[in-house]
Design a protein around this motif. Sequence first.
Motif, PDB file in Angstrom:
ATOM      1  N   THR A  92     -41.312 -89.591 -61.225  1.00 21.11           N
ATOM      2  CA  THR A  92     -41.274 -91.004 -60.840  1.00 21.11           C
ATOM      3  C   THR A  92     -41.916 -91.166 -59.470  1.00 21.11           C
ATOM      4  OG1 THR A  92     -39.081 -90.763 -59.849  1.00 21.11           O
ATOM      5  CG2 THR A  92     -39.179 -91.508 -62.157  1.00 21.11           C
ATOM      6  N   HIS A  93     -41.801 -90.122 -58.651  1.00 20.10           N
ATOM      7  CA  HIS A  93     -42.507 -89.983 -57.371  1.00 20.10           C
ATOM      8  C   HIS A  93     -42.360 -88.525 -56.982  1.00 20.10           C
ATOM      9  CE1 HIS A  93     -38.341 -90.539 -56.219  1.00 20.10           C
ATOM     10  NE2 HIS A  93     -38.584 -90.267 -54.967  1.00 20.10           N
ATOM     11  N   THR A  94     -43.067 -88.095 -55.925  1.00 20.76           N
ATOM     12  CA  THR A  94     -43.088 -86.652 -55.685  1.00 20.76           C
ATOM     13  C   THR A  94     -42.267 -86.212 -54.472  1.00 20.76           C
ATOM     14  OG1 THR A  94     -45.228 -86.892 -54.567  1.00 20.76           O
ATOM     15  CG2 THR A  94     -45.270 -86.264 -56.896  1.00 20.76           C
ATOM     16  N   HIS A  95     -41.256 -86.987 -54.071  1.00 21.76           N
ATOM     17  CA  HIS A  95     -40.306 -86.469 -53.073  1.00 21.76           C
ATOM     18  C   HIS A  95     -39.657 -85.191 -53.621  1.00 21.76           C
ATOM     19  CE1 HIS A  95     -39.714 -90.532 -50.786  1.00 21.76           C
ATOM     20  NE2 HIS A  95     -40.660 -89.788 -50.248  1.00 21.76           N
ATOM     21  N   LEU A  96     -39.253 -84.325 -52.678  1.00 24.40           N
ATOM     22  CA  LEU A  96     -38.819 -82.986 -53.089  1.00 24.40           C
ATOM     23  C   LEU A  96     -37.681 -82.975 -54.100  1.00 24.40           C
ATOM     24  CD1 LEU A  96     -37.018 -81.228 -50.053  1.00 24.40           C
ATOM     25  CD2 LEU A  96     -37.273 -83.680 -50.250  1.00 24.40           C
ATOM     26  N   ASP A  97     -36.720 -83.912 -53.949  1.00 23.17           N
ATOM     27  CA  ASP A  97     -35.543 -83.878 -54.836  1.00 23.17           C
ATOM     28  C   ASP A  97     -35.852 -84.362 -56.255  1.00 23.17           C
ATOM     29  OD1 ASP A  97     -35.965 -86.285 -53.436  1.00 23.17           O
ATOM     30  OD2 ASP A  97     -33.882 -86.926 -53.624  1.00 23.17           O
ATOM     31  N   HIS A  98     -37.095 -84.798 -56.485  1.00 27.80           N
ATOM     32  CA  HIS A  98     -37.494 -85.265 -57.817  1.00 27.80           C
ATOM     33  C   HIS A  98     -38.616 -84.420 -58.415  1.00 27.80           C
ATOM     34  CE1 HIS A  98     -35.146 -89.065 -57.618  1.00 27.80           C
ATOM     35  NE2 HIS A  98     -35.226 -88.765 -56.322  1.00 27.80           N
ATOM     36  N   ALA A  99     -39.204 -83.531 -57.604  1.00 28.68           N
ATOM     37  CA  ALA A  99     -40.434 -82.882 -58.091  1.00 28.68           C
ATOM     38  C   ALA A  99     -40.555 -81.383 -57.808  1.00 28.68           C
ATOM     39  CB  ALA A  99     -41.652 -83.601 -57.506  1.00 28.68           C
ATOM     40  N   SER A 176     -44.089 -98.911 -53.293  1.00 28.50           N
ATOM     41  CA  SER A 176     -42.691 -99.329 -53.082  1.00 28.50           C
ATOM     42  C   SER A 176     -41.926 -98.240 -52.322  1.00 28.50           C
ATOM     43  CB  SER A 176     -42.031 -99.677 -54.414  1.00 28.50           C
ATOM     44  OG  SER A 176     -42.111 -98.600 -55.324  1.00 28.50           O
ATOM     45  N   HIS A 177     -41.116 -97.461 -53.025  1.00 26.52           N
ATOM     46  CA  HIS A 177     -40.372 -96.374 -52.367  1.00 26.52           C
ATOM     47  C   HIS A 177     -41.350 -95.331 -51.797  1.00 26.52           C
ATOM     48  CE1 HIS A 177     -37.270 -93.354 -51.722  1.00 26.52           C
ATOM     49  NE2 HIS A 177     -37.938 -92.519 -52.475  1.00 26.52           N
ATOM     50  N   THR A 178     -42.388 -95.051 -52.582  1.00 25.31           N
ATOM     51  CA  THR A 178     -43.560 -94.315 -52.079  1.00 25.31           C
ATOM     52  C   THR A 178     -44.771 -95.104 -52.566  1.00 25.31           C
ATOM     53  OG1 THR A 178     -43.675 -92.985 -54.104  1.00 25.31           O
ATOM     54  CG2 THR A 178     -42.476 -92.014 -52.233  1.00 25.31           C
ATOM     55  N   GLY A 195     -36.541 -94.273 -60.976  1.00 29.03           N
ATOM     56  CA  GLY A 195     -36.764 -93.411 -59.811  1.00 29.03           C
ATOM     57  C   GLY A 195     -36.096 -94.031 -58.604  1.00 29.03           C
ATOM     58  N   ASP A 196     -36.590 -93.726 -57.414  1.00 28.94           N
ATOM     59  CA  ASP A 196     -35.926 -94.193 -56.185  1.00 28.94           C
ATOM     60  C   ASP A 196     -36.270 -95.637 -55.810  1.00 28.94           C
ATOM     61  OD1 ASP A 196     -34.616 -91.832 -56.026  1.00 28.94           O
ATOM     62  OD2 ASP A 196     -35.634 -91.077 -54.241  1.00 28.94           O
ATOM     63  N   ILE A 197     -36.914 -96.366 -56.713  1.00 30.28           N
ATOM     64  CA  ILE A 197     -37.074 -97.809 -56.493  1.00 30.28           C
ATOM     65  C   ILE A 197     -35.687 -98.442 -56.485  1.00 30.28           C
ATOM     66  CG2 ILE A 197     -37.947 -99.941 -57.575  1.00 30.28           C
ATOM     67  CD1 ILE A 197     -40.333 -98.123 -58.571  1.00 30.28           C
TER      68      ILE A 197
HETATM   69 ZN   LIG Z   1     -37.391 -90.501 -53.088  1.00 30.12          ZN
END
Ligand SMILES: [Zn+2]
Length: 298
Positions: A92-99, A176-178, A195-197
Amino acid sequence: MKRMFMLSVVAVTLLFTQTAFAELTKIADNVYSYVGGKDAAPANSFAANAGIVIGRDGVLVVDTLISAKEGKRFLDDIRKVTNKQIKYVVNTHTHLDHALGNCVFTRIGAAVISHTADRKLMERVGADTLKNIGNYGLKPEEMTGTEIALPSLYFSDRLTIDLGDETVELIRVAPSHTEGSVIVSVPAKKLLFSGDILFTDFHPFLADGNFSGWVKTLDELMAMDVEKIIPGHGPLSGKKDLMAMKEYLELFDTKARELAAKEMDADAIAAELKQILPKRSMADWMIGYNVKSRYLSK
Ligand SMILES: [Zn+2]
């Protein structure tokens, strides 16, 4: 008697420890997700949600948690639900806790997909993030086996994936969030992974956010024909939570600007914001982090 009490405290503590890891929950037919994890420790992916959509021809995974270890826990839980081939992973985005758990899935042949901008983000900062993992509260041993696995497929506006009898739409409304945050919609189920939206009952991470695009995105999600929303962090949600998120963002931005203009320090601003913002039960510490990252001139 006292001893009995002590023993039961130990038993309850053990029980709690064992159930601190969320389990994959059935959200709809063919859709499962972690939702509402209560252990927001870094090694537990800051309680990020991740889930799957199962089609006739294979499985699509939505986000992969923070490490190879966490990705493996997720994969083991997926295998309790389905043995079908895992064909796609969407970030959903590539922040560490998701990717950072991507590598577990590329090793078994899955293709990782993201928005172009978040593919670039991971290319730019992924290796450094892993090298400096202590900055995120993680120990090297918690990251054993973790490698950066960049998305091999990336898109700009919209991508449709046909899993046989399930169609999944990947949609990016605005930065948005990223810059490249996308939602994963399963139209037939009136369901989406935001995702983090969307953070529900969890103070959001705002450092990389584009507030005007974020508000626009939330408005567009509110206009969709959707009943169930799996947020990036927090319990299974709905449209009222999108509204709460929009109000939170607008209030945070307005008040943080006002307080920063008075030249208060980060801790004082965070303390004041905590009084003003709607109560959220998880991640209070995020308020101060967001203030430091966005509102104080260095
Ligand atoms: Zn995030």
